[in-house]
Motif scaffolding. Structure first.
Motif, short mmCIF file in Angstrom:
data_model
loop_
_atom_site.label_atom_id
_atom_site.label_comp_id
_atom_site.label_asym_id
_atom_site.label_seq_id
_atom_site.Cartn_x
_atom_site.Cartn_y
_atom_site.Cartn_z
N GLU A 87 -1.92 -37.00 -26.17
CA GLU A 87 -1.32 -37.17 -27.48
C GLU A 87 -1.28 -38.65 -27.86
N PHE A 88 -1.72 -38.92 -29.07
CA PHE A 88 -1.56 -40.26 -29.62
C PHE A 88 -0.21 -40.34 -30.31
N LYS A 89 0.48 -41.44 -30.08
CA LYS A 89 1.76 -41.63 -30.75
C LYS A 89 1.68 -42.91 -31.58
N PHE A 90 1.94 -42.78 -32.86
CA PHE A 90 1.90 -43.93 -33.77
C PHE A 90 3.32 -44.24 -34.21
N THR A 91 3.71 -45.49 -34.15
CA THR A 91 5.07 -45.87 -34.52
C THR A 91 5.05 -47.08 -35.45
N TRP A 92 5.81 -46.98 -36.52
CA TRP A 92 5.96 -48.10 -37.46
C TRP A 92 7.42 -48.52 -37.46
N TYR A 93 7.68 -49.82 -37.40
CA TYR A 93 9.06 -50.34 -37.38
C TYR A 93 9.33 -51.07 -38.69
N ASP A 94 10.33 -50.59 -39.43
CA ASP A 94 10.69 -51.18 -40.72
C ASP A 94 11.69 -52.32 -40.50
N ASP A 95 11.68 -53.29 -41.44
CA ASP A 95 12.66 -54.38 -41.44
C ASP A 95 14.09 -53.85 -41.39
N ASP A 96 14.35 -52.74 -42.07
CA ASP A 96 15.72 -52.24 -42.16
C ASP A 96 16.13 -51.41 -40.94
N GLY A 97 15.29 -51.39 -39.92
CA GLY A 97 15.66 -50.69 -38.70
C GLY A 97 15.10 -49.29 -38.60
N SER A 98 14.57 -48.76 -39.72
CA SER A 98 14.00 -47.42 -39.65
C SER A 98 12.74 -47.43 -38.79
N VAL A 99 12.50 -46.31 -38.14
CA VAL A 99 11.29 -46.16 -37.34
C VAL A 99 10.58 -44.90 -37.81
N TYR A 100 9.31 -45.03 -38.15
CA TYR A 100 8.54 -43.88 -38.59
C TYR A 100 7.56 -43.52 -37.48
N GLU A 101 7.50 -42.23 -37.14
CA GLU A 101 6.64 -41.82 -36.04
C GLU A 101 5.69 -40.71 -36.47
N GLU A 102 4.55 -40.69 -35.83
CA GLU A 102 3.58 -39.63 -36.07
C GLU A 102 2.86 -39.40 -34.75
N THR A 103 2.62 -38.13 -34.41
CA THR A 103 1.87 -37.86 -33.18
C THR A 103 0.69 -36.96 -33.52
N LYS A 104 -0.40 -37.13 -32.77
CA LYS A 104 -1.60 -36.30 -32.94
C LYS A 104 -2.14 -35.98 -31.56
N ALA A 105 -2.37 -34.69 -31.34
CA ALA A 105 -2.93 -34.27 -30.04
C ALA A 105 -4.45 -34.32 -30.13
N ILE A 106 -5.07 -34.58 -29.00
CA ILE A 106 -6.52 -34.57 -28.94
C ILE A 106 -6.94 -33.80 -27.69
N ALA A 107 -7.96 -32.97 -27.84
CA ALA A 107 -8.43 -32.14 -26.73
C ALA A 107 -9.73 -32.71 -26.18
N ILE A 108 -10.03 -32.38 -24.95
CA ILE A 108 -11.30 -32.78 -24.34
C ILE A 108 -12.26 -31.60 -24.49
N GLY A 109 -13.39 -31.85 -25.11
CA GLY A 109 -14.30 -30.72 -25.29
C GLY A 109 -15.63 -31.18 -25.84
#
Lengths: 109, 139
Positions: A87-109
């Motif tokens: 799984e890829f995990k993407f994280t963005w950190y905002d100045d105001d302390g908020s954290v935005y996250e997104e994950t994407k799974a990847i398969a081997i094939g």
């Protein structure tokens, strides 16, 4: 929190083990630089995303420190090696302390 | 305290000098950024690629690409912006290549500078002049 922040990432659904893949990320965010003035001449306070990271199964791919010179709706394109399924995990950190996250799974094939 | 004509002129002149300073101050800040990143080390010209358009119509969103094989970090600076810092890319063990592409703001025609910290601890620098038709700092 800035309004309407929405992360979007583009990750292939599958890859062969050890393959290098290109990742594209975009997050909607005004990235207010702190340089602009409103109609009455007052400076609009800075409000940006100051850091972006991408990890795969907990191991770092890229870690970006961002300054106000990054455009509205920050876009990043980079390449990652995929050693195994996971799984890829993407994280963005905002100045105001908020954290935005997104994950994407990847398969081997 | 009363000013004579001569003193008034001197004070005015000094004020004008101070008002002109910021331009020089930006340059110092760019140098400070570079000094902080490299620790004052010399920078080679080879080993890093910076791709930026020659002419950008809109300074609000200028696409750039940096790549430096084996680099652990790449610093990007816009020398003519009110604050020169743009971004620092740190590449982790799973980065397939030391390449990144993003979009940046440029206040006007200026040099964009990228500095990479290479695997052997040395530094490489690339610079590119971008002509900007409409600046990207709002008004």
């Amino acid at each position: 929190m800035a309004d309407g922040v929405k992360p979007r990432v583009k990750v292939p659904k599958s890859a062969s083990a050890g393959e290098a893949i290109t990742l594209k990320t975009l997050i909607s965010h005004p990235m207010e630089s702190g340089q602009r003035k409103d109609s009455s001449g007052n400076a609009i306070p800075r409000s940006i995303i100051n850091r972006f990271t991408c990890e795969f199964n907990g191991e770092s791919v890229i870690d970006v420190t961002m300054e106000p010179a990054i455009s509205t709706n920050p876009y990043f394109e980079f390449e990652a090696t995929v050693p195994e399924a996971g799984e890829f995990k993407f994280t963005w950190y905002d100045d105001d302390g908020s954290v935005y996250e997104e994950t994407k799974a990847i398969a081997i094939g | 305290m009363e000013f004579t004509r001569r003193e008034t002129l001197a004070v005015g002149g000094a004020a004008a000098l101070v008002a002109m300073l910021p331009k020089g101050a930006y340059a110092a800040t760019t140098e400070e950024w570079i000094a902080e990143f490299t620790g004052g080390a010399d920078m080679a010209d080879a080993g890093i690629d910076l791709t930026a358009p020659e002419i950008a119509e809109n300074g609000n969103t200028v696409p750039i690409e940096v790549s430096a094989e084996g680099a652990s970090e790449i610093l990007v600076l816009a020398t003519g912006n009110p604050t020169p810092g743009v971004a620092t890319f740190k590449f982790g063990p799973l980065a397939a290549s030391q390449y990144a592409s993003t979009r940046i703001r440029l206040a006007g025609t200026q040099d964009v500078v990228a500095i990479a910290k290479l695997a052997d601890g040395s530094f490489a620098k690339a610079s590119k002049t971008v002509k900007v038709t409409i600046g990207g700092c709002g008004g």
